[in-house]
Enzyme design. Structure first.
Site, PDB file in Angstrom:
ATOM      1  N   HIS A 170       7.079  -7.015  -2.060  1.00 29.11           N
ATOM      2  CA  HIS A 170       6.609  -6.080  -1.018  1.00 29.11           C
ATOM      3  C   HIS A 170       7.474  -7.595   0.067  1.00 29.11           C
ATOM      4  CE1 HIS A 170       3.294  -4.083  -2.490  1.00 29.11           C
ATOM      5  NE2 HIS A 170       2.558  -4.882  -2.120  1.00 29.11           N
ATOM      6  N   LYS A 215       1.001  -1.154   0.052  1.00 29.14           N
ATOM      7  CA  LYS A 215      -0.063  -0.381   0.427  1.00 29.14           C
ATOM      8  C   LYS A 215       0.872   0.958  -0.494  1.00 29.14           C
ATOM      9  CE  LYS A 215      -3.171  -0.971  -0.559  1.00 29.14           C
ATOM     10  NZ  LYS A 215      -3.483  -2.037  -1.623  1.00 29.14           N
ATOM     11  N   SER A 275      -4.866   2.385   4.253  1.00 26.99           N
ATOM     12  CA  SER A 275      -4.898   1.782   3.615  1.00 26.99           C
ATOM     13  C   SER A 275      -4.847   0.604   3.137  1.00 26.99           C
ATOM     14  CB  SER A 275      -3.293   2.470   2.370  1.00 26.99           C
ATOM     15  OG  SER A 275      -4.445   1.769   1.241  1.00 26.99           O
TER      16      SER A 275
HETATM   17  N1  LIG Z   1      -1.919   7.643  -9.367  1.00 26.20           N
HETATM   18  C1  LIG Z   1      -1.973   7.592  -8.081  1.00 26.20           C
HETATM   19  N2  LIG Z   1      -2.029   8.599  -6.934  1.00 26.20           N
HETATM   20  C2  LIG Z   1      -2.276   8.899  -5.647  1.00 26.20           C
HETATM   21  N3  LIG Z   1      -1.704   7.348  -5.584  1.00 26.20           N
HETATM   22  C3  LIG Z   1      -1.708   6.163  -5.797  1.00 26.20           C
HETATM   23  C4  LIG Z   1      -1.832   6.386  -7.341  1.00 26.20           C
HETATM   24  N4  LIG Z   1      -2.253   4.683  -7.548  1.00 26.20           N
HETATM   25  C5  LIG Z   1      -2.536   3.865  -6.647  1.00 26.20           C
HETATM   26  N5  LIG Z   1      -2.758   5.034  -5.495  1.00 26.20           N
HETATM   27  C6  LIG Z   1      -2.961   4.708  -4.280  1.00 26.20           C
HETATM   28  O1  LIG Z   1      -2.106   3.671  -3.011  1.00 26.20           O
HETATM   29  C7  LIG Z   1      -2.167   2.875  -2.661  1.00 26.20           C
HETATM   30  C8  LIG Z   1      -2.119   1.689  -3.292  1.00 26.20           C
HETATM   31  O2  LIG Z   1      -0.658   1.121  -2.774  1.00 26.20           O
HETATM   32  P1  LIG Z   1       0.225   0.136  -3.722  1.00 26.20           P
HETATM   33  O3  LIG Z   1      -0.660  -0.076  -5.631  1.00 26.20           O
HETATM   34  O4  LIG Z   1       1.083   0.239  -3.154  1.00 26.20           O
HETATM   35  O5  LIG Z   1      -1.124  -1.256  -3.509  1.00 26.20           O
HETATM   36  S1  LIG Z   1      -0.436  -3.112  -3.619  1.00 26.20           S
HETATM   37  O6  LIG Z   1       0.396  -2.847  -1.880  1.00 26.20           O
HETATM   38  O7  LIG Z   1       0.244  -3.012  -4.620  1.00 26.20           O
HETATM   39  O8  LIG Z   1      -1.536  -3.826  -3.592  1.00 26.20           O
HETATM   40  C9  LIG Z   1      -3.852   3.537  -3.147  1.00 26.20           C
HETATM   41  O9  LIG Z   1      -3.576   4.119  -1.278  1.00 26.20           O
HETATM   42  P2  LIG Z   1      -5.206   4.706  -0.599  1.00 26.20           P
HETATM   43  O10 LIG Z   1      -6.582   5.607  -1.442  1.00 26.20           O
HETATM   44  O11 LIG Z   1      -4.813   5.542   0.290  1.00 26.20           O
HETATM   45  O12 LIG Z   1      -6.032   3.079  -0.105  1.00 26.20           O
HETATM   46  C10 LIG Z   1      -4.021   3.248  -4.109  1.00 26.20           C
HETATM   47  O13 LIG Z   1      -5.274   4.403  -4.335  1.00 26.20           O
END
Ligand SMILES: Nc1ncnc2c1ncn2[C@@H]1O[C@H](COP(=O)(O)OS(=O)(=O)O)[C@@H](OP(=O)(O)O)[C@H]1O
Length: 304
Positions: free
Chosen positions: A117, A56, A147
């Protein structure tokens, strides 16, 4: 397997038990633990690129940026498959007929871009031996736990998080998949100067995506015109990615990921933790944080 085949298997997720086991003290899924020898012996290549992070932290966002860079800003090329299939998630193990990360990675021609991860001490040693490039993305603990909580609610592949109060304690104790956030971010931070690792922060990406994409470009030794850079910033913005089925995980069977409970692309904002933590919870979290992060030069911003 193709997306069409996946749709025929909407129900399979219901039969996947998110049982967990430990590998060297780190919690992983039972399926990962059973596949651990293969994961540990995975053969990296010198021209591999690995996107590493704690869950996340902004992994998918970084993956989309990297894919756009590698494809010179060609959106169509980045639509060739969903994130999971474009960048094998090396340790993620699923039962047949689903593709596990290792299967995908082994079949993929070079140069490969992959995701993990894993905490630094569990990274397959061939990555160090081959000196593959690694981009590590880190996000502040409070937004990460929020998240992670919502993702655990919507994903049938992760253990049930319990209540928010319970999950905060589980997170602090590191009893979540991929282990302690505190050890993860510190471990990769300490490793970064001895290897080809670019360590970036979610909050910095949000504050100034252009500056952070330029860091990635430099690390990848790639130059692109300003016009393509602007296209990448737009295509990888939260609002655009939220509606991109190849990046927002909506192509997964609903029994795996149920976006009606909480969407994968949820808020995408630093500081959302403020709408979850009570004052007491926040004070206790900070106290525990100071202890766990004491002595480290690594610092985070919890808002921008
Ligand atoms: N473009 C962009 N801009 C800002 N934030 C973004 C973007 N893409 C993904 N996210 C947010 O990143 C969170 C998901 O994290 P990961 O991609 O690491 O998730 S995972 O572990 O691979 O499942 C999750 O965060 P939260 O919204 O706080 O839950 C996503 O919304």
């Amino acid at each position: 397997m193709s997306l069409e085949e996946m749709k025929d298997l909407q129900l399979v997720g219901k039969y996947i038990q998110p049982e967990t086991k430990e590998v060297n003290g780190i919690l992983v899924t039972k399926m990962m633990s059973e596949n651990w020898d293969n994961i540990w012996n995975f053969q990296a290549r010198p021209d591999d690129l690995l996107i590493a992070s704690y869950a996340k932290a902004g992994t998918t966002w970084t993956q989309e940026i990297v894919d756009m860079i590698q494809n010179d800003g060609d959106v169509q090329k980045c639509q060739r498959a969903n994130t999971f299939d474009r960048h094998p998630f090396i340790e993620w193990t699923l039962p047949p007929p689903f593709n596990s990360g290792l299967d995908l990675a082994e079949k993929m021609p070079s140069p490969r871009t992959m995701k993990t991860h894993l905490p630094v001490q569990l990274l397959p040693p061939s990555f160090w031996k081959e000196n593959s490039k690694i981009i590590y993305v880190a996000r502040n603990a409070k937004d990460t736990v929020v998240s992670y909580y919502h993702f655990s609610r919507m994903s049938a592949l992760l253990p049930n998080p319990g209540t928010w109060e319970e999950f905060v304690e589980t997170f602090k104790a590191g009893k979540v998949l991929w282990g302690s956030w505190y050890d993860h971010v510190k471990g990769w931070w300490d490793a970064k100067d001895q290897h080809r690792i670019l360590y970036i922060f979610y909050e910095d990406m949000k504050e100034d995506p252009k500056r952070e994409i330029q860091k990635i470009l430099k690390f990848l030794e790639k130059e692109i015109p300003e016009e393509i850079l602007n296209k990448i910033i737009y295509h990888t913005s939260f609002d655009v990615m939220k509606h991109n089925p190849m990046a927002n995980y909506t192509t997964f069977p609903v029994s795996f990921l149920d976006h009606s409970i909480s969407p994968f692309m949820r808020k995408g904002m630093p500081g959302d933790w403020k709408s979850h933590f009570t004052v007491t919870q926040n004070e206790e979290f900070d106290k525990d944080y100071q202890k766990k992060m004491a002595g480290s030069t690594l610092t985070f911003r919890t808002e921008i």
